[in-house]
Design an enzyme around this catalytic site. Structure first.
Site, PDB file in Angstrom:
ATOM      1  N   GLY A 182      10.534  -5.427  55.504  1.00 61.10           N
ATOM      2  CA  GLY A 182      11.090  -4.784  54.033  1.00 61.10           C
ATOM      3  C   GLY A 182       9.824  -5.336  52.897  1.00 61.10           C
ATOM      4  N   LYS A 208      10.048  -2.607  49.509  1.00 61.96           N
ATOM      5  CA  LYS A 208      11.630  -3.179  48.573  1.00 61.96           C
ATOM      6  C   LYS A 208      10.398  -4.024  48.192  1.00 61.96           C
ATOM      7  CE  LYS A 208      15.255  -4.876  47.621  1.00 61.96           C
ATOM      8  NZ  LYS A 208      16.402  -5.367  48.185  1.00 61.96           N
ATOM      9  N   GLN A 259       2.460  -3.776  58.402  1.00 60.84           N
ATOM     10  CA  GLN A 259       2.642  -4.305  60.013  1.00 60.84           C
ATOM     11  C   GLN A 259       2.849  -6.288  59.179  1.00 60.84           C
ATOM     12  OE1 GLN A 259      -0.853  -2.728  59.775  1.00 60.84           O
ATOM     13  NE2 GLN A 259       0.598  -0.767  60.377  1.00 60.84           N
ATOM     14  N   ASP A 274       8.215  -4.509  59.479  1.00 62.04           N
ATOM     15  CA  ASP A 274       9.230  -4.082  59.440  1.00 62.04           C
ATOM     16  C   ASP A 274      10.144  -5.116  58.633  1.00 62.04           C
ATOM     17  OD1 ASP A 274       9.035  -1.862  61.863  1.00 62.04           O
ATOM     18  OD2 ASP A 274       9.502  -3.138  62.640  1.00 62.04           O
ATOM     19  N   GLY A 334      10.905   5.957  63.655  1.00 62.56           N
ATOM     20  CA  GLY A 334      12.088   6.245  64.490  1.00 62.56           C
ATOM     21  C   GLY A 334      12.699   5.210  66.014  1.00 62.56           C
TER      22      GLY A 334
END
Length: 423
Positions: A15, A18, A224, A13, A302
């Site tokens: 990024g 991006k 990951q 997580d 989520g």
């Protein structure tokens, strides 16, 4: 031509999606080399938020070829949904997206096995995303798996039935209450298989080799994070593949000597989804504030992410294991408004102070040692030049560069591709 790697250095997580999107214009080929659809890469541009799970993050760039490598495990159902979501953008998917014949397939029964295994663990569960990824890698190493290339064979459905029957016997063995309708799951699966078969399958290692000879620029995209690596992560609370730099070699067929730049991505703080040790985790208002401002919820599941201060002990470890050549710091904007920041620079471990990641970092063994720094109050999200960054942030960056002995070349100050400052 060498291959550059882009890797997450924490528990995922960070990024990565991006940054791949930002860097894609510099590369001819974006190649995903490991993991399954539990990875969610979030891209945001032109006011639209995109979440990808298996398809590489260069898919929105006109000139980039996107390759799903042999080290990836593919769920055809999730893959079809991704393709459906991309339909509105009029992309030439057959030309832009290539699939390795050696990539393994996630079957419906793999997901059921995942659920049965996790349920059987009770309170000792590891926090699986229940996407069937672990059981698929188990079949891969057990030499039972079904690969994309098998779809081109006349007897592939016989292979499927044999493996699915074996899985059902294993589910019965767990003796847990798992409700499912396999016929319904299989109908969806076989429909998705037909979509998958309409795409372009290749012998990816030969494709990559030829691309290198033709001086194509290649970026290998990890999923990951390094601390979830099956060998070097916080085992057993890890994923089922090699998320570190070595995984790019085995997941694409790239020789170690052909690796050039290794881009390491990390957040200005630390997050983790699911179970497992997390030495710098915060349970106070600071942790809640990070989660709220950073919108810390899993792109795929989520699930809320656990938040904490930056752990330099773990980050140094990831930099060393991966051979990182340059760093990219994400979500610096989230820390705006914190009067004081803390950075973990060592652990108290069994009566000693250590600066390396030990075998076990469970809370009963490890207490973080913090260095405190001044925070900044400025809103970073409108800044577009490193000269605009507040002094306290520049001090934070300089401290991290010194500790990590690696330059920080990019600072992200928001989710949009435009909110990216190069140093």
């Amino acid at each position: 031509m060498a291959v550059d790697l882009l890797l997450g250095l924490q528990w995922g997580d960070e990024g990565k999606g991006k940054i791949v999107d930002v860097l894609t214009k510099n590369y001819d080929i974006i190649a995903r080399f490991q993991g399954g659809p539990n990875a969610g890469h979030t891209l945001e541009f032109d006011g639209i938020k995109h979440v990808l799970h298996t398809i590489p993050s260069g898919i929105f760039h006109d000139n980039a070829i996107n390759l799903v490598g042999n080290g990836v495990v593919i769920d055809p159902v999730i893959f079809k949904k991704e393709l459906d979501n991309l339909a509105q953008f009029n992309l030439d998917i057959k030309k832009k997206l290539l699939i390795s014949r050696k990539a393994h397939l996630i079957l419906p029964t793999h997901r059921l096995l995942d659920a049965a295994s996790e349920t059987s663990k009770g309170k000792a569960k590891i926090g699986s995303t229940l996407k069937g990824i672990g059981p698929t890698y188990m079949d891969k190493t057990g030499r039972n798996g079904i690969r994309v290339g098998d779809l081109e064979l006349d007897n592939w459905e016989e292979k499927y039935r044999s493996l699915a029957n074996k899985h059902e016997a294993m589910i019965d063995f767990y003796n847990v209450d798992i409700q499912y309708d396999l016929a319904e799951l299989e109908a969806e699966f076989f429909e998705a298989i037909e979509v998958l078969k309409s795409l372009t399958f290749i012998d990816s290692e030969e494709y990559i080799h030829k691309a290198q000879k033709d001086n194509k620029t290649i970026l290998a995209e990890g999923a990951q994070g390094s601390l979830l690596d099956i060998d070097f992560g916080t085992y057993p609370f890890v994923t089922s593949s090699n998320t570190t730099a070595a995984g790019a070699c085995t997941g694409l067929g790239v020789a170690p000597g052909k690796i050039n730049e290794v881009y390491g991505i990390f957040k200005a703080y630390t997050t983790r989804v699911g179970s497992g040790p997390f030495p710098t985790e915060l349970f106070d208002e600071d942790g809640k504030k990070m989660a709220k401002i950073g919108n810390e919820f899993g792109a795929t599941t989520g699930r809320p992410r656990r938040c904490g201060w930056l752990d330099l002990v773990a980050l140094k470890y990831a930099v060393h294991v991966n051979g990182v050549t340059q760093l990219m710091m994400m979500k610096a904007d989230v820390l705006s408004g914190f009067k004081k920041l803390k950075v973990c620079t060592a652990y108290k471990y069994k009566g000693q102070t250590i600066e390396h990641l030990p075998y076990n970092i469970e809370a009963e063994n490890v207490t973080p040692v913090y260095t405190e720094m001044n925070g900044w109050k400025e809103d970073l999200t409108k800044m577009n030049n490193s000269d605009q960054l507040p002094k306290e942030l520049n001090d934070y960056i300089a401290f991290l560069e010194k500790e990590l002995e690696t330059p920080i070349k990019i600072v992200s100050v928001g989710p949009d591709r435009k909110q990216t400052i190069k140093r």
